[in-house]
Design an enzyme around this catalytic site. Structure first.
Site, mmCIF file in Angstrom:
data_model
loop_
_atom_site.group_PDB
_atom_site.id
_atom_site.type_symbol
_atom_site.label_atom_id
_atom_site.label_comp_id
_atom_site.label_asym_id
_atom_site.label_seq_id
_atom_site.Cartn_x
_atom_site.Cartn_y
_atom_site.Cartn_z
ATOM 1 N N GLU A 106 21.752 62.046 48.663
ATOM 2 C CA GLU A 106 21.890 60.998 47.936
ATOM 3 C C GLU A 106 20.434 60.714 47.170
ATOM 4 O O GLU A 106 19.863 60.319 47.924
ATOM 5 C CB GLU A 106 22.703 59.769 48.590
ATOM 6 N N ARG B 191 20.830 63.962 64.809
ATOM 7 C CA ARG B 191 19.939 63.550 63.639
ATOM 8 C C ARG B 191 18.403 63.709 64.294
ATOM 9 O O ARG B 191 18.473 63.801 65.605
ATOM 10 C CB ARG B 191 20.022 62.132 63.478
ATOM 11 N N LYS C 298 16.463 55.506 55.021
ATOM 12 C CA LYS C 298 15.963 55.359 53.790
ATOM 13 C C LYS C 298 15.792 53.728 53.392
ATOM 14 O O LYS C 298 15.126 53.354 52.713
ATOM 15 C CB LYS C 298 17.019 55.987 52.919
#
Ligand code: ATP
Ligand code: MG
Length: 558
Positions: free
Chosen positions: A39, A265, A275
């Site tokens: 994104e 992750r 983020k």
């Protein structure tokens, strides 16, 4: 062995690679297509590097392809700066999507048509409840949700309202389109999830064409299907979204049927890979920008001098696991040293200079000595360094009252100057404050090149530079940005390391460090690996420490 077998052997195997290999062997798929779907609401970090290496790596190993797809469904947080940075970072890491650059926004019209398809099948409805009501009626992990009073609207009314949502007739948040699945499902993601929300915002690519935007869940799997992705690889937190991912594929006339696989992750000690937090670090001024060398972003790591090869090696070492864990930052530093040790040319730099005067060396005289550029690589050659009466050594390499095991310079002690001579400290000069400002030493001309003809030994070799023939430099030493191994993302400011940056403004470096290729990594002997920072300007040299030679951090913390 086939080419695929060889590739698999070289890349190592893991459960995802095993699945891909089996799907190819069984003929379920004739080729592999993966994607990396960022994104564009921030810069890529080393966690993304793991996803990039897995997706592009698997495609490469199995002779398939990997798409770069911008998941640009939230125009309020997305910016062109991030899009450009993401493309540059993926390339820098060594991967190429060729012509396969896509955007979720490319599919907005198709996704819209599919939303109408669900409405017509009675599988989606427009809900007028407020955000607050939606939250309250969703239920919890232990309590089922409640059906919306708008759930049984007619297909005609739903179509009409949804079209008016698209046309921009309603303000933000007035209505949403929801899937009609099951408000009592044990999986909250299946409790009539939101497919579209009203957002009167300008999108970087579609401008003002849309007043409604699809949710991540509604866009993601269908984008995969449109692109004929075979293996949709993501992190474990999406495991609970998989039933919804599959519900869409089951209920829509999609052109292919991708399958989602989840793996761990990347988490690293002393590091935050959220983020949201990284954005705050930049916007609140805790760091100088997204490419601050203390940031775990690819831009920051690049500026710190970390080679992309080291990041790829690190990701390979971490592997692909089915459960989350935290990797020790020492493992990352190790991977960086492994690469730099092989490539970085050796140089001498004195970070905190202490002046040395060789009293028996004639004034005005100097000579050149040979210094090798790389101890393990004769092809790297050697350079000439100047020796003279006045030198600088590291302040740390002298102690006036040394403890027993200190073998470096002290009054009366003899040490070897790297590539040069043995010197002995004769006298210590101090200023009014009692600080040592200069050492008066003698040298033994017979030890030129570093050995004594009489066979006497010294226990230490220290680095140095000539006073007249060195260049001033600023050296920036970076330490962990956080002082705790598991920083609290909720209150990260409290866990920031106040000593994450130490600037040494008065370093002296050998002239070879001012010449040479500015983008090449160097080793400052006995100190670590360094690179030139982009703040260098004519007459101003700035070096970043990429990583020290040994794991001093672990020691400090013991
Ligand atoms: P957010 O969605 O909160 O903005 P994100 O870190 O998930 O943040 P994306 O841009 O959606 O950001 O991530 C793109 C891809 O990178 C996703 O497939 C995601 O799973 C993967 N990814 C992100 N962080 C990590 C991580 N720490 N380890 C491994 N993969 C990660
Ligand atoms: Mg995400």
């Amino acid at each position: 062995m086939t080419a695929v077998d060889t590739a698999v052997r070289e890349a190592g195997s893991d459960f995802i690679r095993d699945i891909v290999a089996a799907d190819l062997a069984s003929g379920k798929h004739t080729g592999v297509v993966t994607r990396f779907p960022p994104e564009p609401n921030g810069y890529l970090h080393i966690g993304h590097a793991k996803a990039i290496c897995i997706n592009f790596g698997i495609a490469q190993e199995f002779g398939g392809r990997c798409h770069l797809r911008f998941d640009d469904t939230n125009p309020t947080k997305e910016e062109q700066e991030y899009i450009d940075a993401i493309e540059a970072d993926v390339r820098w890491l060594g991967f190429d999507w060729g012509k396969h650059l896509y955007h979720a926004s490319d599919y907005f019209e198709q996704l819209y048509q599919w939303a109408e398809h669900l409405i017509r099948k009675g599988l989606a409805y427009v809900d007028d409840q407020s955000q607050d009501e939606l939250r309250k009626t969703r239920g919890t992990l232990t309590e089922p949700g409640k059906n919306s009073p708008f759930r049984d609207r007619s297909i005609e009314e739903n179509l009409d309202l949804f079209r008016r949502m698209r046309a921009g007739e309603f303000p933000n948040g007035a209505r949403v389109l929801r899937a009609k699945i099951d408000m009592t499902s044990g999986n909250i993601n299946l409790r009539d999830p939101t497919l579209y929300r009203i957002l009167n915002a300008t999108h970087p690519r579609t401008g003002n064409a849309w007043h409604i935007y699809p949710s991540y869940d509604f866009a993601h799997g269908q984008s995969d299907a449109i692109e004929h992705i075979t293996h949709s690889l993501c992190t474990l937190e999406f495991e609970d979204h998989r039933p919804l991912y599959e519900w869409f594929l089951d209920n829509l006339p999609v052109p292919s049927r991708p399958r989602q696989y989840e793996s761990a992750r990347l988490n690293i000690t002393y590091t935050v890979l959220s983020k949201r937090v990284l954005t705050r670090l930049v916007s609140d001024g805790h760091v100088t920008g997204w490419d601050d060398p203390r940031m775990p972003t690819l831009a920051g790591l690049r500026r710190r001098g970390v080679p992309p090869e080291a990041i790829r090696d690190f990701v390979k070492r971490v592997g692909v696991a089915k459960s989350n864990s935290i990797v020790d930052i020492a493992m990352f530093d190790f991977a960086v040293r492994e690469v730099l040790n092989k490539t970085a040319l050796r140089r001498m730099a004195v970070l905190r200079p202490l002046k040395v005067v060789i009293e028996n060396y004639p004034e005005g005289q100097s000579e050149e000595l040979d210094a090798v550029n790389h101890p393990d690589n004769p092809d790297a050659g050697s350079r000439r360094i100047k020796f003279g009466r006045e030198l600088y050594i590291e302040q740390d390499d002298f102690m006036e009252n040394p403890p027993k095991k200190f073998f470096r310079l002290s009054p009366g002690a003899e040490v070897r100057l790297r590539y040069a001579y043995f010197i002995t400290c004769k006298e210590v000069v101090k200023n009014a404050a009692g600080e040592v400002t200069e050492l008066r030493c003698s040298y033994d001309p017979a030890t030129r090149g570093g050995n004594a003809p009489d066979g006497r030994k010294v226990k230490a070799t220290i680095h140095w530079v000539s006073a007249a023939n060195s260049v001033a430099a600023e050296v920036r030493l970076y330490n962990q940005l956080f002082s705790k191994p598991d920083p609290d993302a909720g209150n990260f400011a409290a866990d920031l390391n106040p000593n994450s940056l130490e600037v040494l403004p008065d370093a002296r470096v050998e002239p070879a460090l001012a010449a040479g290729n500015p983008s090449e990594a160097v080793q400052f002997e006995r100190q670590g690996y360094f690179c030139r920072d982009r703040d260098c300007a004519p007459g101003k040299l700035v070096f970043n420490r990429t990583v020290g030679l040994r794991d001093t951090w672990a020691k400090v913390n013991k």
